[in-house]
Design a protein around this motif. Structure first.
Motif, short mmCIF file in Angstrom:
data_model
loop_
_atom_site.label_atom_id
_atom_site.label_comp_id
_atom_site.label_asym_id
_atom_site.label_seq_id
_atom_site.Cartn_x
_atom_site.Cartn_y
_atom_site.Cartn_z
N GLN A 241 0.82 -1.21 0.00
CA GLN A 241 0.00 0.00 0.00
C GLN A 241 0.86 1.26 0.00
O GLN A 241 0.55 2.23 -0.69
CB GLN A 241 -0.94 0.01 1.22
N ARG A 242 1.96 1.24 0.76
CA ARG A 242 2.87 2.39 0.79
C ARG A 242 3.56 2.58 -0.56
O ARG A 242 3.80 3.72 -0.98
CB ARG A 242 3.90 2.22 1.91
N LYS B 184 2.20 1.72 -3.44
CA LYS B 184 1.12 2.20 -4.31
C LYS B 184 0.88 3.70 -4.12
O LYS B 184 0.63 4.42 -5.08
CB LYS B 184 -0.15 1.41 -4.00
N ARG B 185 0.97 4.16 -2.87
CA ARG B 185 0.77 5.59 -2.57
C ARG B 185 2.01 6.44 -2.85
O ARG B 185 1.96 7.66 -2.74
CB ARG B 185 0.36 5.76 -1.11
N GLY B 186 3.14 5.79 -3.17
CA GLY B 186 4.36 6.53 -3.46
C GLY B 186 5.19 6.85 -2.23
O GLY B 186 6.15 7.61 -2.31
N GLU B 187 4.85 6.25 -1.09
CA GLU B 187 5.60 6.50 0.15
C GLU B 187 6.90 5.69 0.20
O GLU B 187 7.83 6.08 0.90
CB GLU B 187 4.74 6.17 1.36
#
Length: 114
Positions: free
Chosen positions: A76-77, A79-82
């Motif tokens: 998820q991180r 995917k969010r660019g984190e």
């Protein structure tokens, strides 16, 4: 591009591309649920698929241990660019590698003696 054409363009198997879509590692589009996937190939996407992991990138299990989170949270991180990630597609150690940022020492870690 279709899954098959995109897989050929990236030098990976279509099943690997399906897994990357399901994990959220790459984005794809479907006109309606169940319709064929469409992948937009660009330079940014091509740079995510490499022959060997760059310096500072670790295997998923190691990233989970270092960050203290689950595989799904890491994805998820990404995917969010984190978090930055690449997919190694050659050799015995294929798979996703994660760039783990430098972590500050934990407040509760015992002090190391020099």
């Amino acid at each position: 591009m279709t899954i098959e054409k995109a897989a050929r363009a990236l030098g990976i198997a279509p099943s690997t591309l399906h897994r990357c879509l399901n994990d959220g590692f790459i984005a794809g589009e479907q006109i309606t649920p169940g319709a064929p996937w469409r992948i937009r190939i660009n330079d940014e996407l091509r740079l995510r698929f490499v022959e060997s992991a760059p310096e500072g990138y670790v295997k998923m299990f190691r990233a989970m241990n270092l960050l203290g989170v689950s595989r799904q949270t890491i994805l998820q991180r990404v995917k969010r660019g984190e978090l930055k990630a690449v997919h190694v597609y050659r050799g015995r150690a294929k798979g996703i590698r994660i760039q783990v940022p430098a972590v500050a020492p934990d407040l509760f870690d015992p002090l190391k003696k020099n």
